[in-house]
Design a protein around this motif. Structure first.
Motif, PDB file in Angstrom:
ATOM      1  N   ASP B  66       0.921  -1.206  -0.016  1.00 56.68           N
ATOM      2  CA  ASP B  66      -0.186  -0.291   0.283  1.00 56.68           C
ATOM      3  C   ASP B  66       0.757   1.397   0.113  1.00 56.68           C
ATOM      4  O   ASP B  66       1.255   1.778   1.074  1.00 56.68           O
ATOM      5  CB  ASP B  66      -1.099  -0.044   1.138  1.00 56.68           C
ATOM      6  CG  ASP B  66      -2.087   0.701   1.165  1.00 56.68           C
ATOM      7  OD1 ASP B  66      -2.453   1.187  -0.152  1.00 56.68           O
ATOM      8  OD2 ASP B  66      -2.501   0.780   2.045  1.00 56.68           O
ATOM      9  N   ASP B 249     -16.024  -0.893  -1.452  1.00 55.72           N
ATOM     10  CA  ASP B 249     -14.806  -0.916  -0.664  1.00 55.72           C
ATOM     11  C   ASP B 249     -13.680  -0.715  -1.412  1.00 55.72           C
ATOM     12  O   ASP B 249     -12.975   0.189  -1.353  1.00 55.72           O
ATOM     13  CB  ASP B 249     -14.433  -2.883  -0.752  1.00 55.72           C
ATOM     14  CG  ASP B 249     -15.305  -3.156   0.194  1.00 55.72           C
ATOM     15  OD1 ASP B 249     -15.577  -2.580   0.987  1.00 55.72           O
ATOM     16  OD2 ASP B 249     -14.472  -4.803   0.102  1.00 55.72           O
ATOM     17  N   GLU B 253     -11.853   2.788  -0.583  1.00 56.06           N
ATOM     18  CA  GLU B 253     -10.369   2.540  -0.796  1.00 56.06           C
ATOM     19  C   GLU B 253      -9.660   4.356  -1.262  1.00 56.06           C
ATOM     20  O   GLU B 253      -8.806   4.212  -1.155  1.00 56.06           O
ATOM     21  CB  GLU B 253      -9.783   1.901  -1.511  1.00 56.06           C
ATOM     22  CG  GLU B 253      -8.138   0.825  -2.253  1.00 56.06           C
ATOM     23  CD  GLU B 253      -7.373   0.856  -0.636  1.00 56.06           C
ATOM     24  OE1 GLU B 253      -7.931   0.309   0.003  1.00 56.06           O
ATOM     25  OE2 GLU B 253      -6.525   0.932  -1.209  1.00 56.06           O
ATOM     26  N   GLU B 256      -9.523   6.669   1.103  1.00 55.58           N
ATOM     27  CA  GLU B 256      -8.576   6.752   2.752  1.00 55.58           C
ATOM     28  C   GLU B 256      -7.546   7.611   3.084  1.00 55.58           C
ATOM     29  O   GLU B 256      -7.026   7.821   3.542  1.00 55.58           O
ATOM     30  CB  GLU B 256      -7.815   5.003   1.899  1.00 55.58           C
ATOM     31  CG  GLU B 256      -6.811   4.862   3.687  1.00 55.58           C
ATOM     32  CD  GLU B 256      -6.031   3.566   3.791  1.00 55.58           C
ATOM     33  OE1 GLU B 256      -5.853   3.315   4.058  1.00 55.58           O
ATOM     34  OE2 GLU B 256      -6.189   3.509   2.084  1.00 55.58           O
TER      35      GLU B 256
END
Ligand code: ADP
Ligand code: MG
Lengths: 250, 885
Positions: B66, B249, B253, B256
């Motif tokens: 990530d 999701d 994401e 984020e």
């Protein structure tokens, strides 16, 4: 001295036809109803009268602290009813000394600084010789560096007297100067004021309802219900009490 | 008792309002922060949900780890061959593929179009699949190959319409395209100032260097196919380095990075709200102490009438509860204004935030009201307790004052202990190794808090000497400031009032000795009161000084670092000084005649020892332009980087037991693990290093980074820095409007300017605390004037003019402010010294010029604080004042 009476030039304060009304309409209070008065130089003038008769109001107007609703007031030859606030303040600074009932000393200043306060405000230096003599007279020589909180009531009033005299004003006004003191201390304070008149020729106006105090004066004005009802020369305490009695000024 | 408390509050409306101002402002910053961040969050949420409105699942490229959101590293794109396979799946109703990247629009003036530092979004659009298209066409047509659609906001601001030509720059040099139409993003007219550029897929792929590739496939399921089934089926055919997620999701994401940023922003702003409240609590405590001292008679009378101590305590605390509650409600609504103000503030410093309308959550209301009420009540406890000490006898005694409490004697000791405990907590936080950042910051915060309280309680001892010193300073600084504004404000104002027939005093410049002298005496007469009043300002100034000193301490080492690291004539960076640039920029610069050497530093991320770290890469020219402070190795080590050498900074080497010769495995974004051999270890400069923990060769880096980015490019030219060379470079960079060439001095200045920009934001936020303390001074002065009415009457009677009364109060105010300034500045320097001793990046540097400015600001605060109380005092009728009881 008496010969000077009537000659305007020598009159330190001259007031004519003073009316002072508080409030308006139905609730209006006529504190003064056309008072004519002249304060003669070098004299101690007492203003007597029952409570609510307008003594304080009269004093405030004569001292340039308040303005009459109508009438004219001259202090040292200047008509004050038309003066602006600053000019009036400066006139008070130069010509008027005050002794208040609640001494009104500045708590953070020493006795010395409190005494010279009017000069400080005017940006002047005290005349050292006069200052020393004055302090000697009011008996504060060993208390000069004390602050008001460390002085008794009588001592505080002595400081206030010295403060009123230090700039040698044209006239000193005292509103019930002994109103807050016991009788012995009152006597001493009155003696001091009398002394300043004799010694320095200090013109003084004293508002009082105490006959004993008025007996010290060269001249007594009797006020009732906003009017001067009688005027006498120097009188004894007994004579004054009698006058009050006959005029029914209780 | 309740009725009594309420009536008391009403009777003292003005004083209560003044007392409450500190809480109102503090709470307003807190509620403003929530409103601001909630509004941004909701704006982003609507953007991210909008993106996937008809989507059930999304396929994206998958990086091995990530990556941090620094713009250097993005997930690799995947082959577009996947799209037909997805479409063939029986569960799939529709699927569309797209690419995106940064696309800089270029205005008619040849300059990059940027709105407040917002991003420049570029993406492919597919009008054939309207269900996945978040854009709505407002004018013109969807783009054909070689065309672009841009957002209506940009078009309106920069004067473009459908049919015009516009410059576009993405990975390569700028090119010109026809604007086929104007679009809007869903219902939002502007995404926080971001520019939008939509292209036909092929054009977008070519622009973003992703020919034959896709960044994302959006999928809608067939009817009656649920999401899990869909995802399971897609998973069957997924190639490596891709992933599929549900739309929800994927939206989370995408959000984020933003969420992290917003959380940071929220905490950051709340801290300043907290500071303002803390300052406000001083104002409240002080105002209440004064009012309670003035109400001694009243409390004593209540006691003689049979009120118990508890009831007295109850009355005062109840008053505090009501005051706190009412001011919290006021602050809550003022917060809406603050939020708007903050949006504008961030906009003004080049940081536009998306805003879809202000959001007012229940949480905001609850927190604001609780915090405001609790702070007020806590601040009232000490004064309330003192009120219970009033003996009934005070009712009949003339001039009774509050007796000092039993513990009075221990106060200085207690205060000193508190301050020492504060310093100790700060020292532990700073110098004990291995603390978590949150622990460290909490200890530091607690330490500073205790220090402030300690110093504030101790400072009454310092008032007399400090006032004596400040007196002449106050006098003359007021003279100087008066002289400065005299011809522009005072004289015209006087003239105007004259014209209107008033008799104002002619404005004077020189100090009015008598007035100023009495004012000076007044500032010393109640050291406790002066100290508490000054303490509020002290806190603000300590923090401002801290910020200024740290700022100065950052800039010097940074400049040294720049001088130490590169010796090149020019540096090339993005217009905003920090965004990474595509390598095509450096390539274009290298073509300029006269350029002798060019080197670029690539920035990216990799995984090593189970952590994502930042890595950099340098090329063959690096040894000539970049210098390292070697612990092991030499400039020659730089020649041994290709293909699998690495240099490491000494701290990282120490943490992981690396030395010259050891091997080091790096997992690159593509997921490939490469083995490197350590060739050298260097000490990064204290003022900031442009290098990551590990630095490798550019060629190796590029092989595993599909979209490499340069963070710096440096170059030398024949003849060094000359106007001709500068002009030649600028001309070459015209096709890259987002890039600029700077000399080394310009580079240093540009970099330090961004530090200064940040400092300015801090100053603005701290200004609120200073404002609160200004109200604190106003408050004390008003209460004091009230208390000294009779005295003022006497002074007016014996000859103090109205102007003199004002100057007297102003002097007291300015002295109080200066006392706060002096203690605050010293405290700020001490705190900065502590931090500088701990942090290598900071050398302790006294920002003398700024400190003088802060002192002047304090004088101005003093002057402003005095205006209103002074007017009130000057308006007093001496007669009424004399009769006042
Ligand atoms: N500020 C004021 N407003 C209204 N009435 C007042 C005010 N000051 C004094 N008075 C009234 O004027 C009259 C004279 O008051 P004052 O001069 O104080 O009398 P003395 O000093 O003789 O007791 C009284 O009836 C008093 O109530
Ligand atoms: Mg009277």
């Amino acid at each position: 001295m008496v010969g000077m009476v009537g000659t305007t030039t020598a009159e330190v304060v001259h007031a004519e036809g003073i009316v002072r009304v508080y409030g308006e309409g139905d609730t209006a209070v006529h504190a003064l109803r056309g008072v004519n008065v002249q304060i003669e130089p070098g004299q101690l003038t007492a203003v007597m009268g029952p409570s609510g008769s307008g003594k304080s109001t009269l004093m405030h107007i004569l001292a340039g602290l308040d303005r009459p609703t109508s009438g004219s007031v001259q202090i040292a030859g200047t008509e004050i009813t038309t003066l602006g606030d600053d000019a009036l303040t400066k006139l008070r600074r130069k010509h008027i000394g005050f002794i208040f009932q609640f001494f009104n000393l500045l708590p953070m200043l020493t006795a010395r600084d409190n005494v010279v306060l009017p000069l400080t405000i005017a940006g002047e230096k005290p005349d050292q010789q006069f200052f020393d003599e004055l302090i000697g007279r009011v008996g504060l020589s060993d208390r000069l560096e004390h602050r008001p909180a460390e002085l008794s009531g009588g001592q505080q009033q002595r400081v206030a007297i010295a403060r009123a005299l230090v700039s040698r004003p044209t006239v000193v006004f005292a509103d019930e100067p002994t109103g807050n003191l016991d009788s012995r201390t009152s006597g001493e304070i009155l003696d001091l004021m009398r002394g300043s008149v004799e010694e320095y020729g200090q013109t003084t106006v004293m508002v009082t309802h105490d006959a004993k105090a008025a007996a010290m004066a060269d001249r007594v004005l009797y006020l009732a219900d906003g009017e001067i009802v009688k005027e006498t020369g120097r009188s004894s305490q007994h004579e004054i009490l009698q006058i009050i009695d006959t005029l029914d000024l209780q | 008792m309740i009725r009594f408390a309420l009536q008391g509050l009403l009777a003292r409306k003005l004083r209560t309002a003044l007392t409450a101002i500190g809480v109102v402002l503090g709470v307003s910053l807190i509620s403003g922060t929530y409103v601001l961040t909630d509004s941004i969050t909701s704006a982003f949420d609507s953007i991210f949900t909008e993106n996937y409105k008809n989507t059930d699942a999304a396929i994206t490229g998958k990086s091995a780890f990530d990556p941090a959101d620094d713009g250097t590293t993005t997930a690799p794109a995947f082959s577009q061959d996947l799209l037909p396979k997805v479409r063939e799946l029986p569960q799939v109703g529709a699927a569309g593929g797209g690419v995106f990247g940064e696309a800089q629009l270029i205005g008619r003036d040849g300059k990059a179009i940027v709105f407040g530092g917002a991003p420049n979004l570029g993406f492919s659009v597919d009008p054939a699949l309207p269900q996945f298209n978040t854009l709505s066409l407002v004018k013109g047509a969807w783009p054909a190959a070689g065309e672009v659609v841009i957002d209506t906001h940009t078009a309106a601001e920069k004067g473009f319409k459908a049919g015009d030509e516009i410059g576009i720059q993405a990975r390569g040099a700028a090119e010109r395209m026809r604007v086929s139409g104007l679009v809007e993003f869903g219902a939002v007219s502007s995404i926080g100032g971001a520019t939008l550029a939509g292209f036909e897929l092929g054009t977008a792929q070519q622009l973003f260097g992703k020919t034959g590739k896709l960044d994302q496939i959006l999928i809608a399921a067939k009817k009656d196919v649920d999401k899990q089934q869909l995802i399971a089926s897609v998973q069957q055919i997924l190639p490596p380095a891709t992933q599929v997620r549900t739309a929800e999701d994927q939206a989370a994401e995408d959000a984020e990075g933003t969420t992290e940023f917003l959380n940071f922003l929220q905490t950051f702003l709340l801290v300043f709200g907290g500071i303002a409240l803390f300052v406000g609590s001083f104002v409240i405590a002080n105002s209440l102490s004064i009012t309670i001292a003035q109400r001694t008679r009243e409390f004593a009378t209540l006691r003689t009438l049979g009120a118990s101590r508890r009831q007295i305590l109850g009355t005062v605390v109840l008053e505090a509860v009501v005051t706190g509650f009412v001011s919290a409600v006021a602050g809550l609504f003022l917060g809406l204004a603050i939020a708007t103000g903050l949006f504008n503030l961030f906009d003004a410093v080049g940081f536009t935030l998306p805003n879809n309308g202000l959001v007012f959550e229940t949480r905001t209301i609850v927190v604001a009201i609780i915090v405001g009420t609790v702070v007020t009540v806590v601040a009232s406890l000490r004064p309330a307790w003192r009120a219970t000490r009033v003996p009934p006898i005070a009712a009949v005694r003339e001039g009774a004052t509050l007796q000092p409490g039993r513990l009075h004697r221990f106060r200085p000791v207690g205060a000193a202990l508190l301050a020492l405990a504060g310093i100790a907590a700060a020292l532990v936080g700073l110098f004990v190794d291995g603390l978590k950042t949150s622990t460290l910051l909490s200890l530091l915060g607690l330490g500073v808090l205790l220090l402030f309280i300690g110093i504030a309680s101790f400072s009454n001892r310092l008032v007399r000497p400090l006032a004596a010193v400040s007196d002449p300073i106050a006098r003359w600084s007021v003279v100087v400031l008066t002289a400065l504004i005299w011809p522009f404000i005072l004289l015209p104002y006087w003239a105007i009032r004259r014209l209107f027939g008033q008799h104002p005093e002619f404005p004077r410049v020189l100090p009015d000795r008598p007035a100023v002298e009495i004012g000076g005496q007044n500032s010393r007469r109640d050291p406790q009161r002066t100290a508490s009043t000054a303490a509020a300002l002290m806190i603000g100034l300590a923090l401002v000084t801290l910020v200024a000193t740290l700022g100065a301490g950052l800039i010097k080492p940074f400049e040294d670092a720049v001088d130490g690291i590169f010796s090149a004539d020019y540096a090339i960076t993005a217009q905003n000084n920090f965004s990474p640039l595509p390598p095509s920029v450096a390539a274009a610069a290298a073509q300029v005649p006269g350029v002798s050497e060019v080197t670029s530093v690539r920035g990216g991320q990799a995984r090593a020892f189970d952590k994502t770290i930042s890595i950099t890469a340098i090329d063959k020219t690096a040894p000539e332009l970049l210098r390292f402070d070697w612990r092991d190795g030499s400039q020659a080590s730089l020649g041994q980087l290709d293909p699998n050498g690495a240099i490491v900074d000494d701290e990282y080497a120490g943490d992981h037991g690396l030395s010259v010769g050891s091997t080091l495995g790096l997992e690159m974004v593509t997921g490939k693990v490469l083995q490197f051999q350590v060739r050298g270890i260097f000490r990064p400069p204290a003022g900031g290093s442009p290098f990551g923990n590990v630095t490798i060769a550019t060629a190796t880096f590029d092989s595993e980074n599909p979209q490499p980015q340069n963070i710096y490019t440096f170059l030398n030219m024949g003849g060094g820095v000359t106007p001709e060379n500068t002009a030649a470079l600028s001309t070459a960079l015209q096709t890259f409007p987002n890039a600029k060439a700077m000399t080394r001095d310009q580079f240093k200045k540009a970099q330090t300017d961004s530090i200064k920009g940040l400092l300015n934001v801090l100053y603005v936020l701290l200004a609120l605390s200073v404002l609160v303390s200004l109200f604190g001074i106003v408050n004390t002065l008003v209460l004091t004037v009230f208390e000294r009415t009779r005295e003022l009457g006497m002074l007016r009677a014996i000859g103090l003019t109205r102007g003199q009364v004002k100057r007297m109060i102003r002097q007291e105010s300015v002295i109080t402010a200066l006392i706060g300034a002096v203690i605050g500045i010293v405290l700020g320097l001490v705190l900065a010294g502590l931090l500088a001793a701990r942090l290598d990046e900071i050398t302790f540097t006294v920002p003398a010029g700024q400190l003088v400015i802060f002192a002047v600001v304090s004088v101005v605060v003093g002057i402003f604080a005095a205006i209103w109380p002074a007017r009130r005092a000057a308006r007093l009728n001496p007669l009424e004042a004399l009769q006042y009881e």
